[in-house]
Design a protein around this motif. Structure first.
Motif, mmCIF file in Angstrom:
data_model
loop_
_atom_site.group_PDB
_atom_site.id
_atom_site.type_symbol
_atom_site.label_atom_id
_atom_site.label_comp_id
_atom_site.label_asym_id
_atom_site.label_seq_id
_atom_site.Cartn_x
_atom_site.Cartn_y
_atom_site.Cartn_z
ATOM 1 N N ALA A 1 -13.831 -20.055 -1.303
ATOM 2 C CA ALA A 1 -13.378 -21.238 -0.572
ATOM 3 C C ALA A 1 -13.471 -21.039 0.935
ATOM 4 C CB ALA A 1 -11.945 -21.585 -0.973
ATOM 5 N N ALA A 2 -13.389 -19.777 1.370
ATOM 6 C CA ALA A 2 -13.494 -19.465 2.794
ATOM 7 C C ALA A 2 -14.947 -19.339 3.251
ATOM 8 C CB ALA A 2 -12.741 -18.177 3.109
ATOM 9 N N GLY A 3 -15.887 -19.520 2.327
ATOM 10 C CA GLY A 3 -17.297 -19.459 2.678
ATOM 11 C C GLY A 3 -17.920 -18.088 2.543
ATOM 12 N N LEU A 4 -17.203 -17.150 1.891
ATOM 13 C CA LEU A 4 -17.682 -15.775 1.763
ATOM 14 C C LEU A 4 -18.376 -15.567 0.422
ATOM 15 C CD1 LEU A 4 -14.438 -14.100 3.159
ATOM 16 C CD2 LEU A 4 -16.563 -14.579 4.414
ATOM 17 N N THR A 5 -19.211 -14.523 0.341
ATOM 18 C CA THR A 5 -19.962 -14.271 -0.889
ATOM 19 C C THR A 5 -19.767 -12.865 -1.446
ATOM 20 O OG1 THR A 5 -21.916 -13.642 0.402
ATOM 21 C CG2 THR A 5 -21.761 -15.945 -0.305
ATOM 22 N N GLY A 6 -19.057 -12.004 -0.721
ATOM 23 C CA GLY A 6 -18.855 -10.628 -1.169
ATOM 24 C C GLY A 6 -17.388 -10.285 -1.284
ATOM 25 N N ALA A 7 -17.084 -9.339 -2.175
ATOM 26 C CA ALA A 7 -15.706 -8.876 -2.343
ATOM 27 C C ALA A 7 -15.679 -7.361 -2.488
ATOM 28 C CB ALA A 7 -15.076 -9.520 -3.575
ATOM 29 N N GLU A 8 -14.813 -6.733 -1.719
ATOM 30 C CA GLU A 8 -14.558 -5.289 -1.784
ATOM 31 C C GLU A 8 -13.180 -5.105 -2.405
ATOM 32 O OE1 GLU A 8 -13.500 -1.851 1.542
ATOM 33 O OE2 GLU A 8 -14.889 -3.477 2.055
ATOM 34 N N VAL A 9 -13.072 -4.250 -3.414
ATOM 35 C CA VAL A 9 -11.799 -4.098 -4.125
ATOM 36 C C VAL A 9 -11.268 -2.685 -3.968
ATOM 37 C CG1 VAL A 9 -12.380 -5.899 -5.802
ATOM 38 C CG2 VAL A 9 -12.911 -3.503 -6.324
ATOM 39 N N ASN A 10 -9.943 -2.566 -4.034
ATOM 40 C CA ASN A 10 -9.322 -1.261 -3.909
ATOM 41 C C ASN A 10 -9.312 -0.540 -5.244
ATOM 42 O OD1 ASN A 10 -7.924 0.240 -1.655
ATOM 43 N ND2 ASN A 10 -6.548 0.652 -3.366
ATOM 44 N N VAL A 11 -9.580 0.768 -5.208
ATOM 45 C CA VAL A 11 -9.607 1.554 -6.443
ATOM 46 C C VAL A 11 -8.760 2.822 -6.348
ATOM 47 C CG1 VAL A 11 -11.851 0.677 -7.165
ATOM 48 C CG2 VAL A 11 -11.751 2.722 -5.740
ATOM 49 N N GLY A 12 -7.963 2.955 -5.279
ATOM 50 C CA GLY A 12 -7.132 4.152 -5.158
ATOM 51 C C GLY A 12 -6.724 4.399 -3.723
ATOM 52 N N GLY A 13 -6.189 5.581 -3.469
ATOM 53 C CA GLY A 13 -5.742 5.917 -2.124
ATOM 54 C C GLY A 13 -4.345 5.413 -1.848
ATOM 55 N N PHE A 14 -4.139 4.884 -0.640
ATOM 56 C CA PHE A 14 -2.812 4.517 -0.184
ATOM 57 C C PHE A 14 -2.161 3.400 -0.991
ATOM 58 C CE2 PHE A 14 -4.255 6.080 4.202
ATOM 59 C CZ PHE A 14 -3.532 7.260 4.107
ATOM 60 N N ILE A 15 -2.950 2.426 -1.411
ATOM 61 C CA ILE A 15 -2.355 1.226 -1.999
ATOM 62 C C ILE A 15 -2.807 1.041 -3.443
ATOM 63 C CG2 ILE A 15 -2.167 0.119 0.260
ATOM 64 C CD1 ILE A 15 -4.615 -1.539 -0.435
ATOM 65 N N PRO A 16 -2.121 0.191 -4.199
ATOM 66 C CA PRO A 16 -2.500 -0.052 -5.597
ATOM 67 C C PRO A 16 -3.861 -0.737 -5.717
ATOM 68 C CG PRO A 16 -0.257 -0.806 -5.157
ATOM 69 C CD PRO A 16 -0.877 -0.519 -3.831
ATOM 70 N N SER A 17 -4.356 -0.839 -6.951
ATOM 71 C CA SER A 17 -5.663 -1.457 -7.186
ATOM 72 C C SER A 17 -5.548 -2.550 -8.248
ATOM 73 C CB SER A 17 -6.691 -0.411 -7.613
ATOM 74 O OG SER A 17 -6.193 0.376 -8.680
ATOM 75 N N PRO A 18 -4.882 -3.672 -7.905
ATOM 76 C CA PRO A 18 -4.669 -4.727 -8.895
ATOM 77 C C PRO A 18 -5.941 -5.436 -9.340
ATOM 78 C CG PRO A 18 -4.047 -5.506 -6.715
ATOM 79 C CD PRO A 18 -4.332 -4.042 -6.585
ATOM 80 N N HIS A 19 -7.013 -5.291 -8.578
ATOM 81 C CA HIS A 19 -8.245 -6.015 -8.901
ATOM 82 C C HIS A 19 -9.313 -5.138 -9.535
ATOM 83 C CE1 HIS A 19 -6.896 -8.872 -5.477
ATOM 84 N NE2 HIS A 19 -6.416 -9.268 -6.634
ATOM 85 N N CYS A 20 -8.944 -3.906 -9.913
ATOM 86 C CA CYS A 20 -9.937 -3.026 -10.523
ATOM 87 C C CYS A 20 -9.254 -2.010 -11.430
ATOM 88 C CB CYS A 20 -10.745 -2.305 -9.451
ATOM 89 S SG CYS A 20 -12.143 -1.377 -10.121
ATOM 90 N N PRO A 21 -9.353 -2.168 -12.762
ATOM 91 C CA PRO A 21 -8.762 -1.202 -13.703
ATOM 92 C C PRO A 21 -9.660 0.022 -13.840
ATOM 93 C CG PRO A 21 -9.823 -2.976 -14.926
ATOM 94 C CD PRO A 21 -9.962 -3.322 -13.463
ATOM 95 N N VAL A 22 -9.510 0.958 -12.938
ATOM 96 C CA VAL A 22 -10.458 2.057 -12.781
ATOM 97 C C VAL A 22 -10.676 2.839 -14.080
ATOM 98 C CG1 VAL A 22 -10.916 4.229 -11.565
ATOM 99 C CG2 VAL A 22 -9.928 2.280 -10.333
#
Length: 332
Positions: A26-47
């Protein structure tokens, strides 16, 4: 060939992955980077489930395909060389998993940090040496490099085996936080698959020039975080190396985790600088020039917004950044 404009979904952790992708689209973007570990949780990637199952990976990539979006990076920013076992050991393993998962998903880059060791083999906590005018500090740095170099030789080999680039964010409080320290890491490791995640926001507040840095690094840039910084009047008496932060209580809502039992501190009321939505610290014309330098380094670069402007809600701030980033891109 063209730059891909997307966003890091960490700021949308309260949304499901399909919802987050809809927000980016909706913001006009076409790419997504998701978190998979480190400092914060990874709700968008079940590693772990993705590592274990080809079917799960196919289904996961299908979510992006169904939304017309590209999975443009995996992020595991943390402190993989910390002496704290619940930080260093975990974050190091997160990097290894991220590299393996990226290879299996066909993602070509991950984002992480060099981390910060302690002062010596007996140290309990990480120590960032800022200005080693004292000879004692050189001994600390020598030890820290003796930890970081072997670790990233291992990381580089694993990345090479999986055809993945490991892109380090030049983030203060890391041993590798500016251009000379990154160049030293590449030289001492002989790395082939370690790159820079060019995040201008951290360079701005250190009084560095992201465009000059980009031109110097060239092909050593592997990923971009589109994030802005604004300098405030408080810099006149605080400078940019400021320790006037406050504790955040454990029961506080919305605190940002950085390790088990730790979270981000409270900023001063009159800061020297802070992160702002893209275009609110530097004009759109500046960002067009920055993107031109990135395009020259790699015309297929992934450029992902990282929203950390506390003055705006997550979707609102992300939308402001996307509008300004796309306006800057239109000027290329």
């Amino acid at each position: 060939m063209a730059l891909t404009y997307g966003a890091y979904t960490a700021c949308l952790g309260d949304q499901t992955l399909p919802q987050a992708l809809d927000t980016l689209k909706a913001a006009g973007l076409t790419g997504a980077e998701v978190n998979v570990g480190g400092f914060i949780p990874s709700p968008h990637c079940p590693v772990d489930s993705l590592l274990a199952s080809a079917t799960a990976r196919e289904d996961y990539l299908g979510v992006f395909a169904d939304k017309g979006m590209v999975l443009s990076g995996l992020n595991t920013s943390g402190n993989p060389t910390s002496p704290l076992p619940h930080e260093g050991l975990k974050h190091a393993e997160d990097i290894r998993k991220a590299i393996e998962l990226a290879g299996l998903l066909g993602v070509k880059e991950i984002v992480t940090m060099s981390g910060t060791p302690g002062t010596d083999p007996t140290a309990r906590y990480p120590t960032w040496v800022v200005n080693p005018w004292n000879g004692i500090d050189m001994e600390i740095l020598d030890y820290q490099w003796s930890v970081v170099v072997p670790f990233f030789k291992e990381v580089d080999a694993l990345a090479r085996d999986n055809d993945v680039k490991v892109c380090l964010e030049l983030h203060p409080r890391n041993l590798v936080f500016n251009i000379p320290s990154f160049e030293r890491l590449v030289e001492e490791t002989g790395a082939t698959n370690i790159r820079v995640n060019m995040d201008p926001s951290h360079l701005f507040w250190q009084q560095m020039d992201p465009i000059a840095a980009t031109k110097r690094l060239g092909g050593l840039i592997g990923h971009v975080h589109a994030k802005d910084t604004k300098i405030f009047p408080g810099v006149a008496y605080r400078g940019v190396l400021d320790t006037d932060f406050g504790h955040v209580p454990a029961e506080a809502e919305g605190k940002v985790p950085v390790a088990y039992g730790y979270w981000c501190n409270a900023w001063p009321q009159d800061p020297a600088w802070r992160f702002v939505a893209l275009g609110l610290g530097h004009a759109i014309a500046y960002w067009t020039e920055f993107l031109a330098a990135i395009q020259q380094a790699d015309p297929d670069m992934n450029v992902n917004i990282e929203h950390e402007d506390a003055e705006y809600g997550n979707v609102e701030g992300l939308t402001i950044s996307a509008t300004n980033l796309l306006a800057a891109a239109a000027g290329l």
